[in-house]
Scaffold this active site. Structure first.
Site, PDB file in Angstrom:
ATOM      1  N   CYS A 151      -5.158   1.668   6.108  1.00  0.00           N
ATOM      2  CA  CYS A 151      -6.305   0.043   6.216  1.00  0.00           C
ATOM      3  C   CYS A 151      -6.115  -0.222   7.754  1.00  0.00           C
ATOM      4  CB  CYS A 151      -5.701  -0.665   5.463  1.00  0.00           C
ATOM      5  SG  CYS A 151      -4.397  -1.946   5.476  1.00  0.00           S
ATOM      6  N   CYS A 199      -2.055  -1.307   7.170  1.00  0.00           N
ATOM      7  CA  CYS A 199      -1.732   0.277   7.112  1.00  0.00           C
ATOM      8  C   CYS A 199      -1.142   0.597   8.911  1.00  0.00           C
ATOM      9  CB  CYS A 199      -1.310   0.900   6.671  1.00  0.00           C
ATOM     10  SG  CYS A 199      -1.451   0.697   4.696  1.00  0.00           S
ATOM     11  N   HIS A 247       1.226  -1.470  -0.139  1.00  0.00           N
ATOM     12  CA  HIS A 247      -0.048  -0.064   0.145  1.00  0.00           C
ATOM     13  C   HIS A 247       0.687   1.359   0.148  1.00  0.00           C
ATOM     14  CE1 HIS A 247      -3.955  -1.423   1.674  1.00  0.00           C
ATOM     15  NE2 HIS A 247      -3.715  -2.335   0.339  1.00  0.00           N
ATOM     16  N   GLU A 294       1.270   3.602   2.111  1.00  0.00           N
ATOM     17  CA  GLU A 294       1.615   4.118   3.578  1.00  0.00           C
ATOM     18  C   GLU A 294       3.220   3.080   3.015  1.00  0.00           C
ATOM     19  OE1 GLU A 294      -1.466   3.376   3.059  1.00  0.00           O
ATOM     20  OE2 GLU A 294      -2.627   3.909   4.449  1.00  0.00           O
TER      21      GLU A 294
HETATM   22  N1  LIG Z   1      -4.990   3.150   2.890  1.00  0.00           N
HETATM   23  C1  LIG Z   1      -4.744   2.905   1.906  1.00  0.00           C
HETATM   24  N2  LIG Z   1      -3.413   2.653   1.300  1.00  0.00           N
HETATM   25  C2  LIG Z   1      -3.240   2.047   0.295  1.00  0.00           C
HETATM   26  O1  LIG Z   1      -2.365   2.475  -0.713  1.00  0.00           O
HETATM   27  C3  LIG Z   1      -4.798   0.940  -0.213  1.00  0.00           C
HETATM   28  N3  LIG Z   1      -4.264   0.096  -1.240  1.00  0.00           N
HETATM   29  C4  LIG Z   1      -5.656   1.069   0.264  1.00  0.00           C
HETATM   30  N4  LIG Z   1      -6.329   0.157   0.008  1.00  0.00           N
HETATM   31  C5  LIG Z   1      -7.406  -0.206   1.080  1.00  0.00           C
HETATM   32  O2  LIG Z   1      -7.202  -1.457   1.669  1.00  0.00           O
HETATM   33  C6  LIG Z   1      -8.131  -2.459   0.788  1.00  0.00           C
HETATM   34  C7  LIG Z   1      -7.096  -3.649   0.214  1.00  0.00           C
HETATM   35  O3  LIG Z   1      -6.197  -4.171   1.075  1.00  0.00           O
HETATM   36  P1  LIG Z   1      -5.670  -5.279  -0.029  1.00  0.00           P
HETATM   37  O4  LIG Z   1      -4.844  -4.540  -1.154  1.00  0.00           O
HETATM   38  O5  LIG Z   1      -6.165  -5.941  -0.781  1.00  0.00           O
HETATM   39  O6  LIG Z   1      -4.789  -6.129   1.032  1.00  0.00           O
HETATM   40  C8  LIG Z   1      -8.877  -1.858  -0.152  1.00  0.00           C
HETATM   41  O7  LIG Z   1     -10.619  -1.815   0.193  1.00  0.00           O
HETATM   42  C9  LIG Z   1      -9.002  -0.638   0.754  1.00  0.00           C
HETATM   43  O8  LIG Z   1      -9.889  -0.167   1.782  1.00  0.00           O
HETATM   44  N5  LIG Z   1      -5.898   1.262   1.754  1.00  0.00           N
END
Ligand SMILES: Nc1nc(O)c(N)c(N[C@@H]2O[C@H](COP(=O)(O)O)[C@@H](O)[C@H]2O)n1
Length: 311
Positions: A79, A88, A54, A56
């Site tokens: 997340c 995160c 992600h 972060e």
């Molecule tokens: N805060 C944040 N930063 C990112 O870079 C993100 N991609 C997200 N996504 C959140 O996490 C979910 C996806 O999770 P996975 O990568 O499949 O484990 C997505 O639904 C967002 O809620 N958030």
């Protein structure tokens, strides 16, 4: 209240997040900047595709130990779940981040949400910072979630005699393909807008799109991870979607022409459909590009509250 350095960092994080457009779906395109304890930028990152780090995590990796006591400026709420990447909010706490500045809450956040968990861990959190500007990049993801279907952009150019057709031969139209997940043409060809951009097996497309009723097609695309679909073709392709109110944006490429001419499209086929308002008119090599919308995606309607949905 966010400081002017935090606002500057947020605008940069929003800009960075756009590197993920066209490749992160079904995940959101997110950007992050880490400031050290003296508010100096020390790391930046964005989310590139599902299954990878992600924003972060990428920004913390770049920042290293100097993140201790610093601030994370991020376009979407960190997340709160361990998925393919670690939560995160936990990464931020473990790195010793003292403050988190967020543009938009995540309507898909699990449990109590990343913000609550960060606060419980003693981190200072500020939300709704430049939320409207963050919607410039996250708006389509948010809208697709709210509608449970991909955002639809109809793109066309002028062929001969005022007829509308596909933009395939417009070189500068490639930029549009970069920001979409999938593209459907008038022959029923449906493919990833930029082949392999999402990684293997992330986007699943129905094999015979015209066999499905339009709402069913969009539902199948949404289930298959598509959040932004381009309809690339003339009015024949777009008309049924327009009639069902399913087209959200239109981008028309009008070839250069002389200063005085009869109407290129006596039947009005070239003109923007009714109910769409202009969002951009640009001169580009050999064309004028006209962008219009039937909705305003930059308004963060649900930043204060959450609707629990899964991406
Ligand atoms: N805060 C944040 N930063 C990112 O870079 C993100 N991609 C997200 N996504 C959140 O996490 C979910 C996806 O999770 P996975 O990568 O499949 O484990 C997505 O639904 C967002 O809620 N958030």
């Amino acid at each position: 209240m966010a400081s002017s350095l935090e606002l500057q960092a947020m605008r940069w994080a929003i800009a960075l997040s756009a590197h993920g457009l066209g490749s992160t779906s079904p995940n959101p395109p997110v950007g992050c900047v880490i400031l050290d304890a003296e508010s100096r930028p020390i790391g930046e990152g964005y989310h590139a595709r599902k299954g990878e780090a992600h924003a972060e995590g990428n920004a913390l990796l770049a920042a290293g130990p100097a993140a201790q006591g610093g601030t994370a400026v991020v376009t979407l709420e960190p997340c709160n779940h361990v998925g393919r990447a670690p939560a995160c909010r936990q990464l931020l706490v473990d790195a010793g981040i003292a403050r988190v500045v967020i543009a938009l809450l995540d309507p898909t956040s699990r449990g109590e949400g990343g913000v609550n968990e960060l606060r419980k861990a003693g981190v200072s959190v500020e939300t709704d910072v430049l939320a409207e500007e963050a919607m410039l990049v996250l708006g389509q993801w948010r809208t697709a979630l709210a509608l449970s279907r991909p955002v639809l952009t109809w793109v066309y150019t002028e062929l001969s005699e005022g007829r509308t057709g596909a933009i395939k031969r417009v070189p500068s139209a490639r930029e549009l393909l970069l920001t979409a997940d999938a593209v459907l043409d008038a022959d029923g060809n449906l493919g990833e807008a930029t082949p392999h951009s999402h990684g293997t097996g992330t986007i699943l497309l129905p094999p015979d799109p015209f066999q499905l009723e339009r709402h069913e097609l969009l539902k199948a695309l949404h289930m298959g991870g598509v959040r932004h679909l381009l309809l690339d073709g003339g009015l024949d392709l777009a008309a049924p979607f327009l009639a069902d109110g399913l087209v959200d944006h239109v981008v028309a490429y009008i070839p250069d022409r002389g200063p005085s001419s009869p109407p290129a499209s006596p039947g009005g086929e070239l003109m923007l459909p009714e109910g769409f308002h202009l969002t951009g008119v640009n001169r580009i090599p050999r064309y004028v590009r006209v962008s219009a919308t039937s909705r305003d995606e930059t308004r963060p309607r649900t930043t204060g509250s959450r609707t629990r949905r899964h991406a």
